[in-house]
Design an enzyme around this catalytic site. Structure first.
Site, PDB file in Angstrom:
ATOM      1  N   TYR A 193      11.055   5.705   5.878  1.00 55.66           N
ATOM      2  CA  TYR A 193      12.251   6.442   5.462  1.00 55.66           C
ATOM      3  C   TYR A 193      12.166   6.974   4.033  1.00 55.66           C
ATOM      4  CZ  TYR A 193      14.287   4.172   9.558  1.00 55.66           C
ATOM      5  OH  TYR A 193      14.537   3.728  10.823  1.00 55.66           O
ATOM      6  N   HIS A 223      -7.780  -0.052  -0.391  1.00 56.43           N
ATOM      7  CA  HIS A 223      -7.242  -1.413  -0.594  1.00 56.43           C
ATOM      8  C   HIS A 223      -7.170  -2.148   0.745  1.00 56.43           C
ATOM      9  CE1 HIS A 223      -5.448  -4.285  -3.311  1.00 56.43           C
ATOM     10  NE2 HIS A 223      -4.425  -4.480  -2.478  1.00 56.43           N
ATOM     11  N   ARG A 245      -7.059  -9.053  -7.980  1.00 51.51           N
ATOM     12  CA  ARG A 245      -5.685  -8.924  -7.520  1.00 51.51           C
ATOM     13  C   ARG A 245      -4.634  -9.121  -8.618  1.00 51.51           C
ATOM     14  NH1 ARG A 245      -5.235 -12.410  -1.925  1.00 51.51           N
ATOM     15  NH2 ARG A 245      -7.267 -11.921  -1.043  1.00 51.51           N
TER      16      ARG A 245
END
Length: 835
Positions: A130, A86, A40
């Site tokens: 959006y 992921h 990570r």
């Protein structure tokens, strides 16, 4: 357990392992920590990416959302990444996608975003439903050749798909975009850099594998942040590159301007990296309201899409230096702690600059080598097919006959592969001389059977032969790459140059030379100034641009107001950041920083120089040179009023005490008049008050120590004294400007002054009759220069040199400056034309 076993009977476990709880906790925590570190938080040194970045880019690659495609909803990209590669929350993936699209976070953004992706003010991005995104062009360089077996693949989290363990990375992304992350017990914070500089350093490392970090820093000047700004000091940069750790002091870029009311304003145009602009403006406003920062009348953020612009207007009369210092102390500077920690073979390691580039080069060598093997295999396969096609064209008639008489496709292929004797077929060969026993390979046979009949024409055969020749050249090239380390590295260098040419740009972050905390010098803008000194040692400085050029013959304007009985003795030009060697008439030399001289108005008298320099009674400054002009092998050449000349190596003026040091020993009544910085290869021109000049080779004056008196340079007539000196050489195209006390002057090309032996009487330069008066000074000037002349009473005039006519020696000259009765020109300085 059997059905008749009582329920309350305890049955022992088949296998019980007894461990100490602290050992189990320790091992479990280590396993968790390594999972976070490798999976990570830390980037891989090879492609500079963490797993989440790599997976987002690979998912976009698989989706076909490249730079040439249309934008796709970010929710679609996040969903694809989360579903296939992921196995973490969508917020972490979307945050990664957003950051890769922010041009204020990444030096070279990897994602081309469309919509609201946040701002430097800390505004959050719009929801992923959006916004839209696609891969940036530079990101495709990270994935180029991925399909050519250049890197290893690994199973995704559910073993359903394959994902790359690392990307081919045609560019050194770890240094270009940097990285930051917090793991368990460690963190990384790698600054971004300029692509051109990193490529140059990488190529230098390829050519010079034994080079040091200092050599690489000749190419990589320092980090290059996307928000610009400045890095203060080079020591921290060297520490970061040499050890992998360092603390960089970052400073905003700002400018001091005049506002509409005539006051000062500070305009901030670039911020330190990762600085929240809105929060900074808010903190400044709080400090102004609380009185921590005084003198601010208005604060506003005028930033737009074109860049940052924060305007701080100051009250009239406010000390801009003080406000500037307060802003630097609390708001305009921050620290970037460099920790160059990355994964090397899945192990965290703090790396130097050289080690980082070496690991990247090792990766690229492996990528290019594997790509070459892949391309070579494909080229050989293609060559094999082309060989079959060429043979098929040569035996086209027999092949057509045999294929048409075969029972089916399998039999035809068996005949072409030589597994079936064609004589067993009921076929009459029309051309007995054509081979009828075939031995094509399986691949060639399959390809021949798929060929169209039109492929057997003679024109098609020529195209096949041309392609076969090209394939053979490619095979030879790839074999050379695989056989030679030098050729392999040459390929890497060529590809790096291509990337730099495509995406390289100029630095955004400047590196300031000064070190340590903010000093007063940091607050002084660099500008050219005129420094005025009077006989009674009053001194001040004024900006050069405060004086506009005037026509020749003018009276000028007030430039100083000496008190009664005092007069201007010297005016010279210097940059505010110059270190000056100030020579006095008594042969002493002092060191002074120009900005330490108080800046005053034209009509001001000035400040007593004894506050800056420890002058003795009767001692006054007569010559000034900038120490920036000094070279290692150069000399300070001095001339005295009585005609003595001496040269002393500049190294003897390196350690000047606050009380000054001896520059020249003088006889009683003699004074130091002028000083030049010379290199020993040119000539010296010495001029006298009565208009005589002599030119002689500089090497006729040997080098001497500071305490020496010097040698005679000119044989003076009775009552005559030296007025000045200039240094020149045979290639010098400048002219000697001679200005007299009554304001007359002329230019004469230096080439017209022939060289003589030292200690001669010289030649007539200008007539010093009642009209002209005696010579005040001489200067070497170019046509594009300006001069600034000043009178005893403080009148000052700036005049273009080209308005002063060029004449021969022994002439009267023209009016340079009109002087009033009782006043006379005392000093002249030159303002170079480029300024």
């Amino acid at each position: 357990m059997s059905s008749d076993t009582p329920e309350d009977v305890e049955v022992p476990a088949a296998n019980v392992e007894r461990v100490r709880i602290e050992d189990e906790m320790e091992q479990s925590y280590i396993d968790y920590a390594m999972s976070v570190i490798a999976g990570r938080a830390l980037p891989d040194v090879r492609d500079g990416l963490k797993p989440v970045h790599r997976r987002v880019l690979y998912a976009m690659h698989e989706m076909g959302v490249t730079s040439g495609s249309g934008h796709r909803k970010c929710s679609s990209i996040v969903g694809e990444t989360m579903g296939d590669y992921h196995p973490h929350g969508d917020k972490a993936i979307y945050d990664t996608l957003v950051r890769m699209a922010q041009d204020f976070s990444l030096r070279y953004p990897l994602v081309d975003g469309q919509g609201n992706f946040g701002s430097m003010d800390g505004d959050p991005p719009a929801a992923m439903r959006y916004t839209e995104a696609r891969m940036a062009t530079v990101a495709e360089e990270l994935l180029e050749d991925l399909e050519k077996d250049t890197v290893d693949f690994q199973s995704n989290y559910d073993d359903r798909l394959q994902e790359p363990a690392v990307l081919p990375a045609k560019l050194p992304n770890l240094l270009l975009n940097g990285s930051s992350g917090i793991a368990v017990g460690m963190s990384t914070n790698i600054p971004p850099h300029n692509l051109n500089e990193v490529v140059d350093a990488t190529i230098h490392l390829i050519d010079n594998p034994d080079c040091e970090v200092e050599d690489l820093m000749d190419h990589i000047k320092g980090p290059d942040f996307p928000t610009g700004g400045n890095i203060v000091g080079k020591d921290a940069i060297y520490s970061a590159y040499a050890t992998g750790r360092g603390r960089l002091r970052m400073r905003a870029e700002y400018d001091i301007q005049r506002n509409e009311t005539g006051g000062d304003r500070i305009v901030i145009t670039e911020l330190p990296y990762q600085e929240n602009k809105a929060r900074m403006v808010e903190r400044i406003a709080d400090d102004v309201n609380e009185g921590v920062i005084e003198g601010v009348s208005d604060l506003r953020d005028e930033s737009d899409r074109d860049g940052v612009r924060v305007v701080i207007d100051l009250k009239r009369g406010a000390n801009v230096d003080v406000v500037e210092n307060q802003l630097l102390d609390h708001h305009l500077e921050s620290t970037f702690g460099v920790i160059n920690l990355a994964l090397v073979d899945d192990q965290p390691q703090v790396l130097t600059l050289k080690e980082t580039l070496e690991h990247y080069l090792d990766h690229r060598k492996e990528v290019v080598r594997r790509r070459a093997r892949h391309d070579l295999d494909e080229a050989k396969d293609r060559a094999h097919i082309l060989e079959g096609r060429l043979e098929a064209v040569d035996t086209a008639e027999a092949i057509v006959n045999l294929v048409t008489e075969s029972a089916d496709r399998d039999e035809a292929q068996a005949v072409l592969e030589g597994e079936v004797d064609p004589t067993t077929l009921d076929v009459e060969l029309e051309y007995p001389d054509v081979q009828s026993d075939f031995a094509f390979s399986k691949e060639q046979a399959e390809h021949i059977l798929r060929m169209q009949i039109g492929s057997l024409t003679s024109m098609e055969a020529g195209e096949i032969e041309a392609e076969y020749a090209e394939i053979q050249e490619e095979i030879e090239y790839l074999e050379r790459v695989l056989a030679s380390e030098e050729k392999l590295l040459s390929v890497i260098k060529d590809e790096l140059r291509e990337v730099a040419e495509e995406y390289g740009d100029e630095r955004k972050t400047s590196i300031l030379e000064d070190e340590g905390q903010v000093t007063h010098e940091d607050l002084i803008p660099e500008e050219d100034s005129l420094v005025v000194i009077t006989e009674q040692d009053y001194i001040k400085r004024m900006p050069v641009d405060a004086f506009d050029p005037q026509g020749r013959g003018g009276k000028g304007i007030i430039g100083a107001d000496p008190k009664e009985g005092d007069r201007v003795s010297k005016v010279f030009r210097a940059n505010t950041h110059d270190y000056l060697c100030c020579f006095t008439n008594q042969g002493q030399v002092y060191r002074l920083k120009t900005y330490e001289i108080p800046e005053m108005s034209r009509t001001a008298r000035g400040k007593s120089a004894v506050n800056l320099i420890d002058l003795d009674d009767g001692e006054e400054l007569t010559a000034v040179v900038c120490t920036d002009d000094f070279g290692e092998d150069e000399c300070i050449t001095m001339v005295t009023r009585d005609g003595y000349v001496k040269r002393t190596c500049v190294t003897e003026f390196e350690n000047i005490l606050s009380t000054g040091i001896i520059a020249a020993s003088l006889e009683d009544g003699d004074e130091l008049v002028d000083v030049e910085v010379t290199d020993g290869t040119g000539d010296l021109v010495v001029a006298t008050e009565q208009g005589m000049t002599i030119r002689f080779a500089e090497d006729e004056v040997r080098q001497m120590g500071r305490n020496a008196r010097g040698v005679r340079g000119i044989d003076l007539q009775d009552g005559d004294h030296v007025a000045g000196m200039v240094a020149t050489d045979d290639a010098d195209e400048r002219a000697l400007l001679t200005v007299t006390h009554n304001g007359y002057g002329k230019r004469t090309l230096l080439s017209e002054y022939r060289r003589q032996s030292r200690y001669g009487k010289g030649l007539v330069d200008i007539k010093t009759d009642e009209r002209n008066g005696q010579v005040a000074t001489v200067k070497a000037v170019a046509a594009e220069d300006d001069i600034v002349a000043m009178t005893d009473r403080g009148q000052i005039m700036r005049c273009p040199v080209d308005e002063i006519s060029t004449q021969g020696r022994n002439t009267m000259g023209v009016t340079v400056m009109t002087t009033e009765n009782g006043d006379q020109v005392s000093t002249v300085t030159v303002v170079p034309g480029e300024e």
